[in-house]
Design an enzyme around this catalytic site. Sequence first.
Site, PDB file in Angstrom:
ATOM      1  N   LYS A 165       0.848  -1.202   0.000  1.00  0.00           N
ATOM      2  CA  LYS A 165       0.000   0.000   0.000  1.00  0.00           C
ATOM      3  C   LYS A 165       0.879   1.245   0.000  1.00  0.00           C
ATOM      4  CE  LYS A 165      -3.879  -1.787   2.775  1.00  0.00           C
ATOM      5  NZ  LYS A 165      -4.962  -1.612   1.787  1.00  0.00           N
ATOM      6  N   ARG A 176     -10.315 -11.422   1.692  1.00  0.00           N
ATOM      7  CA  ARG A 176     -11.159 -12.456   1.076  1.00  0.00           C
ATOM      8  C   ARG A 176     -10.434 -13.802   1.053  1.00  0.00           C
ATOM      9  NH1 ARG A 176     -11.558  -9.012  -4.385  1.00  0.00           N
ATOM     10  NH2 ARG A 176     -11.246  -7.376  -2.833  1.00  0.00           N
TER      11      ARG A 176
HETATM   12  N1  BES Z   1      -8.009  -3.763   4.404  1.00  0.00           N
HETATM   13  C1  BES Z   1      -8.223  -3.320   3.076  1.00  0.00           C
HETATM   14  C2  BES Z   1      -9.538  -2.566   2.893  1.00  0.00           C
HETATM   15  C3  BES Z   1      -9.659  -1.252   3.629  1.00  0.00           C
HETATM   16  C4  BES Z   1      -9.352  -0.072   2.959  1.00  0.00           C
HETATM   17  C5  BES Z   1     -10.115  -1.184   4.916  1.00  0.00           C
HETATM   18  C6  BES Z   1      -9.485   1.130   3.608  1.00  0.00           C
HETATM   19  C7  BES Z   1     -10.239   0.015   5.575  1.00  0.00           C
HETATM   20  C8  BES Z   1      -9.930   1.181   4.916  1.00  0.00           C
HETATM   21  C9  BES Z   1      -8.241  -4.505   2.106  1.00  0.00           C
HETATM   22  O1  BES Z   1      -7.471  -5.591   2.462  1.00  0.00           O
HETATM   23  C10 BES Z   1      -7.724  -3.998   0.796  1.00  0.00           C
HETATM   24  O2  BES Z   1      -6.604  -3.593   0.756  1.00  0.00           O
HETATM   25  N2  BES Z   1      -8.567  -4.009  -0.220  1.00  0.00           N
HETATM   26  C11 BES Z   1      -8.219  -3.515  -1.500  1.00  0.00           C
HETATM   27  C12 BES Z   1      -8.779  -4.466  -2.526  1.00  0.00           C
HETATM   28  C13 BES Z   1      -8.243  -4.252  -3.914  1.00  0.00           C
HETATM   29  C14 BES Z   1      -6.777  -4.607  -3.972  1.00  0.00           C
HETATM   30  C15 BES Z   1      -9.033  -5.119  -4.876  1.00  0.00           C
HETATM   31  C16 BES Z   1      -8.820  -2.129  -1.672  1.00  0.00           C
HETATM   32  O3  BES Z   1      -9.895  -1.862  -1.138  1.00  0.00           O
HETATM   33  O4  BES Z   1      -8.168  -1.293  -2.282  1.00  0.00           O
HETATM   34 ZN    ZN Z   2      -5.429  -5.404   1.853  1.00  0.00          ZN
END
Ligand code: BES
Ligand code: ZN
Length: 500
Positions: free
Chosen positions: A265, A339
């Site tokens: 990230k 997931r």
């Molecule tokens: N933990 C994150 C989702 C999240 C984002 C929670 C912001 C709280 C605040 C999750 O694991 C994630 O990173 N999801 C990605 C999915 C994408 C790579 C398809 C996302 O939401 O960007």
């Molecule tokens: Zn994630």
Amino acid sequence: MTLTVAATSGPLLGTGAALAIPVSPAKRGAPQPGAGSEILRKLKIDAAAVLKAEKATGKAGEVVSTAVRRDGVDTVLFVGVGDESPRSLRKAAAALARKASTSKSLGTTLAVGRDDEVVRAIGEALTLASYRFAGLGDSKPLALKRVKLVVEDPKAVKAALNRAGIAATAVERARDLANTHSLTKTPEWLAQQARELSEANGVAIRVRGADELAAEGFGGILAVGKGSAHPPQLVEMTWTPEGATQHVVLVGKGITFDSGGLSLKPSDSMVGMKTDMAGGAAVIATMAAVAGLGVGVKVTGLVPMAENMPGAASMRPGDVIRHYGGRTDEVLNTDAEGRIVLADALAYAVANLDPDVVIDIATLTGAASLGLGKRHGALYATTDGLRDALLAASVVGGERLWAMPLEEDYRDAIDSDVADLRNIGKPELEYSGGSIVAALFLREFVGNTVWAHLDVAGPARADGDEDEITKGATGFGVRTFLRFLEAASEDPDLISGLRR
Ligand code: BES
Ligand code: ZN
Ligand code: ZN
């Protein structure tokens, strides 16, 4: 903070006390003070004059104050109750707790003449708005130690208030777990917290470590945990009340820190990812409260726990992993890890636990809060019955869910050429419905079981205090789960009715 009840006829408060009286908006003329006017007379307070001088309107959550020094009372607060709906009274109670937070004690007539449901809402809101995270030892403890609810018949509200206390404690536990930073909160630490809470609350627990996960084929949980120095865990908590014939399984995402893994990230998005186990925290805290609430159905709480880190042993984009039960998954983005761990837990639940209903909760996608904002959780359900039951539970619990579609048209977005599924949607096919596509991915693992999914990436965390929500982890989901389980305990037909 302890919450007690006292009769209207009883003595007033001790020194350092605030006293709060409800105020209704004006139907005509000036706003009207409610129960407690005799106390005001005793304190020689001219309510009408104070309300006028402070330009009070009586709208829910408005608080005006006036200083007194008499009978141990330092401050009198007038709290607006708006339309006196449960939601308005929650707002009022929360505002009151905040305003009185610097007093030693608070007495209020806010609950006089209210039914049990509202007394519970008021009790929960007073407690939850007073929450402070004590974990790092640097936050100032709350001055407010005692809150006394003045009511006509203390005995009559005891049960409702007791339930409010249990529910609020559960929410606070979930907040504590999610607010704990990830330096402390490894998967093993989190599993140990679940163990201690289980043992203290009459719940059975089994924790699987990395070796057991490998032996039993939990390839998803293991893959996500591979890059971390701290091994993944799977917590299984079980509440089996005598005579129970129905079984609810709750599954919570337990990513103790989400760096994104090799699909790292950006720094700004990584901040706050210690709360990526908020769903798991909600499940653990719910399980710790079921005995106290006398839940009559069997409940299992499953929390797959892992730290998602980049490292020499991390799963890589392009790797194909094998989930519990054998389904294969092409991992194209290691940041879509929630997931992956949930898929294992869902498949395990369906294959081994014979559930009547499975509900998972996860901070799954940023996309969920793009459309719905930070206050609502996205709710997906395979039946209208389960959707409606969860919406109803959220409303009485004081949480906000919004129903979302399991849109079949997007299903082909997660077809893979090299595996059964891919873990992120093909960009040209998911139509930006990232939260929906993630839900469709999870659905692949529940077979024909009645299932719901709560994507709480928005409401699991708050940027500031608002109503009974406090800055940081919110404990979102606990109150909905508890209300759902309480409703299922009261109505034996509720769960069988969820199939349609
Ligand atoms: N933990 C994150 C989702 C999240 C984002 C929670 C912001 C709280 C605040 C999750 O694991 C994630 O990173 N999801 C990605 C999915 C994408 C790579 C398809 C996302 O939401 O960007
Ligand atoms: Zn994630
Ligand atoms: Zn995550």
